[in-house]
Design an enzyme around this catalytic site. Structure first.
Site, PDB file in Angstrom:
ATOM      1  N   TYR A  30      -8.997 -10.891  -6.872  1.00 45.32           N
ATOM      2  CA  TYR A  30      -7.994 -10.990  -7.924  1.00 45.32           C
ATOM      3  C   TYR A  30      -8.149 -12.253  -8.755  1.00 45.32           C
ATOM      4  O   TYR A  30      -7.699 -12.308  -9.891  1.00 45.32           O
ATOM      5  CB  TYR A  30      -6.589 -10.885  -7.330  1.00 45.32           C
ATOM      6  CG  TYR A  30      -6.386  -9.571  -6.628  1.00 45.32           C
ATOM      7  CD1 TYR A  30      -6.343  -8.378  -7.345  1.00 45.32           C
ATOM      8  CD2 TYR A  30      -6.290  -9.498  -5.248  1.00 45.32           C
ATOM      9  CE1 TYR A  30      -6.198  -7.162  -6.713  1.00 45.32           C
ATOM     10  CE2 TYR A  30      -6.138  -8.283  -4.604  1.00 45.32           C
ATOM     11  CZ  TYR A  30      -6.098  -7.121  -5.343  1.00 45.32           C
ATOM     12  OH  TYR A  30      -5.969  -5.919  -4.716  1.00 45.32           O
ATOM     13  N   ARG A  35       0.848  -1.185   0.000  1.00 46.25           N
ATOM     14  CA  ARG A  35       0.000   0.000   0.000  1.00 46.25           C
ATOM     15  C   ARG A  35       0.889   1.242   0.000  1.00 46.25           C
ATOM     16  O   ARG A  35       2.020   1.222   0.504  1.00 46.25           O
ATOM     17  CB  ARG A  35      -0.893   0.024   1.237  1.00 46.25           C
ATOM     18  CG  ARG A  35      -1.812  -1.178   1.393  1.00 46.25           C
ATOM     19  CD  ARG A  35      -2.580  -1.108   2.706  1.00 46.25           C
ATOM     20  NE  ARG A  35      -3.501  -2.221   2.874  1.00 46.25           N
ATOM     21  CZ  ARG A  35      -3.210  -3.351   3.529  1.00 46.25           C
ATOM     22  NH1 ARG A  35      -1.999  -3.505   4.076  1.00 46.25           N
ATOM     23  NH2 ARG A  35      -4.101  -4.317   3.633  1.00 46.25           N
ATOM     24  N   HIS A  55      -2.708   2.334  -5.743  1.00 42.82           N
ATOM     25  CA  HIS A  55      -3.301   1.015  -5.543  1.00 42.82           C
ATOM     26  C   HIS A  55      -3.368   0.222  -6.846  1.00 42.82           C
ATOM     27  O   HIS A  55      -3.453  -1.005  -6.815  1.00 42.82           O
ATOM     28  CB  HIS A  55      -4.703   1.163  -4.941  1.00 42.82           C
ATOM     29  CG  HIS A  55      -4.842   0.512  -3.596  1.00 42.82           C
ATOM     30  ND1 HIS A  55      -4.079   0.870  -2.512  1.00 42.82           N
ATOM     31  CD2 HIS A  55      -5.648  -0.495  -3.171  1.00 42.82           C
ATOM     32  CE1 HIS A  55      -4.411   0.132  -1.480  1.00 42.82           C
ATOM     33  NE2 HIS A  55      -5.358  -0.706  -1.854  1.00 42.82           N
ATOM     34  N   HIS A  68      -3.673  -9.126   3.674  1.00 46.24           N
ATOM     35  CA  HIS A  68      -5.125  -9.156   3.834  1.00 46.24           C
ATOM     36  C   HIS A  68      -5.498 -10.025   5.026  1.00 46.24           C
ATOM     37  O   HIS A  68      -5.015 -11.151   5.162  1.00 46.24           O
ATOM     38  CB  HIS A  68      -5.795  -9.740   2.587  1.00 46.24           C
ATOM     39  CG  HIS A  68      -5.831  -8.794   1.431  1.00 46.24           C
ATOM     40  ND1 HIS A  68      -6.034  -9.207   0.125  1.00 46.24           N
ATOM     41  CD2 HIS A  68      -5.711  -7.443   1.372  1.00 46.24           C
ATOM     42  CE1 HIS A  68      -6.027  -8.162  -0.672  1.00 46.24           C
ATOM     43  NE2 HIS A  68      -5.831  -7.083   0.055  1.00 46.24           N
ATOM     44  N   LYS A  87      -2.124  -2.321   7.950  1.00 43.85           N
ATOM     45  CA  LYS A  87      -3.312  -1.884   8.666  1.00 43.85           C
ATOM     46  C   LYS A  87      -3.363  -2.517  10.049  1.00 43.85           C
ATOM     47  O   LYS A  87      -2.951  -3.652  10.248  1.00 43.85           O
ATOM     48  CB  LYS A  87      -4.567  -2.263   7.865  1.00 43.85           C
ATOM     49  CG  LYS A  87      -4.741  -1.464   6.589  1.00 43.85           C
ATOM     50  CD  LYS A  87      -6.058  -1.807   5.916  1.00 43.85           C
ATOM     51  CE  LYS A  87      -6.284  -0.940   4.690  1.00 43.85           C
ATOM     52  NZ  LYS A  87      -7.563  -1.266   4.013  1.00 43.85           N
ATOM     53  N   ARG A 110      -0.667  -2.201  -6.854  1.00 44.13           N
ATOM     54  CA  ARG A 110      -0.943  -3.310  -5.924  1.00 44.13           C
ATOM     55  C   ARG A 110      -1.904  -4.303  -6.585  1.00 44.13           C
ATOM     56  O   ARG A 110      -1.677  -5.516  -6.551  1.00 44.13           O
ATOM     57  CB  ARG A 110      -1.523  -2.729  -4.639  1.00 44.13           C
ATOM     58  CG  ARG A 110      -1.835  -3.737  -3.527  1.00 44.13           C
ATOM     59  CD  ARG A 110      -2.088  -2.941  -2.249  1.00 44.13           C
ATOM     60  NE  ARG A 110      -2.861  -3.654  -1.254  1.00 44.13           N
ATOM     61  CZ  ARG A 110      -2.340  -4.461  -0.324  1.00 44.13           C
ATOM     62  NH1 ARG A 110      -1.031  -4.679  -0.312  1.00 44.13           N
ATOM     63  NH2 ARG A 110      -3.098  -5.030   0.577  1.00 44.13           N
TER      64      ARG A 110
END
Length: 308
Positions: A289, A157, A254, A280, A181, A257
């Site tokens: 994806y 990110r 992004h 994730h 995150k 990414r």
């Protein structure tokens, strides 16, 4: 516009005032508008978007996608889309903008609204162009090459990218430590081209920009004045590059990414390995994806197979 109404924050406040009086909207609807638009303001502030006129369709699409990636329900994304369309329609009607960017905005619906993915050839062309600019040893060009190489190679990110310190790099093992995150730390790999670009930046570019700073810095990436590069500056670098490439969709960091994750799956990578690489929490987030890869495969089939 030059008066206060031209700033995004002032326009949102004016719109919320408008919705709260004389329109017959329920308190719940007004509250939803407020929550959604305050989130949009925070998103735009991180990307250096502070004027109503700069809140483009791509910015709005990026905002919806960011909410989707955070795990918001489809109903919440649809409500956000409705809220921002009401705001941009009002901004157009009141003359704050001449064109309504929300007219073409639609909430993501499964595989029909997939993240933008740049082809391998497009990535190669873009990076070759950056490398040609960096060959002059211009410090900003060296930085931009290293920045994009690392974004794509490590699938990180932009907030993780700008948070990297020089000490987080292990150039021998080709890994970098990032803070994701929720304060979760992970170590991700990158390739030789990214290492070479980063070393060129560290050897010939970073010392020049660091010399412009008021003091020392541990940051890997520096702005033109020598301070740590911010999210909005990194966003602008990438947006400028992607706007010249064919294709539609969001044009922020992004995109690299999304592109890296899709190229990994196209190359046969295991879905759980990609989940770990991306950081994730849920495998469901990573599964988008697989839809992208399937869509790309169908497109190749339709264009290449004689009986398609």
């Amino acid at each position: 516009m030059d008066h206060d109404g031209g700033t995004l924050g002032a326009a949102v406040l004016a719109f919320l005032g408008h919705t709260a009086t004389g329109r017959g909207l329920s308190e719940q609807t007004v509250r939803a508008y407020r929550g959604d638009l305050e989130d949009l303001l925070g998103f735009c502030a991180q990307r250096g978007v502070d004027r109503v006129a700069d809140c483009s369709l791509d910015v709005l699409r990026d905002w919806l996608w960011a909410g989707s990636e955070r795990g918001l329900a489809r109903s919440s994304i649809a409500r956000r889309s409705s809220s921002v369309r009401a705001f941009t329609r009002w901004a157009t009607e009141t003359g704050l903008v001449t064109t309504d960017p929300g007219v073409r905005l639609r909430a993501p619906k499964g595989a029909a609204h997939l993240p933008r993915v740049v082809s391998e050839d497009q990535v190669r062309t873009l990076l070759d162009g950056l490398a040609a600019r960096a060959s002059s040893d211009d410090p900003s060009a060296l930085r931009d090459l290293a920045l994009v190489e690392l974004l794509y190679a490590a699938a990180i990110r932009v907030s993780e990218l700008v948070g990297i310190d020089v000490g987080d790099l292990d150039r021998g093992r080709l890994t970098v430590r990032v803070l994701g995150k929720g304060g979760k730390e992970r170590v991700v790999p990158f390739g030789v081209p990214a290492r070479d670009a980063v070393e060129g930046w560290l050897d010939r570019g970073r010392p020049v920009l660091l010399g412009r700073a008021a003091g020392p810095s541990d940051a890997l990436f520096l702005g033109d004045r020598g301070a740590r590069l911010g999210v909005r500056s990194a966003y602008r670098v990438v947006a400028r590059l992607l706007q010249d490439l064919p294709g539609e969709g969001p044009s922020g960091p992004h995109t690299f990414r999304h592109t890296a994750a899709t190229h990994l799956l196209d190359g046969g990578a295991d879905l759980r390995a990609v989940q770990e690489l991306l950081g994730h929490a849920s495998l469901g987030t990573t599964q988008i994806y697989t839809h992208v890869s399937s869509a790309r495969l169908r497109e190749v089939y339709r264009t290449a197979h004689p009986r398609a």
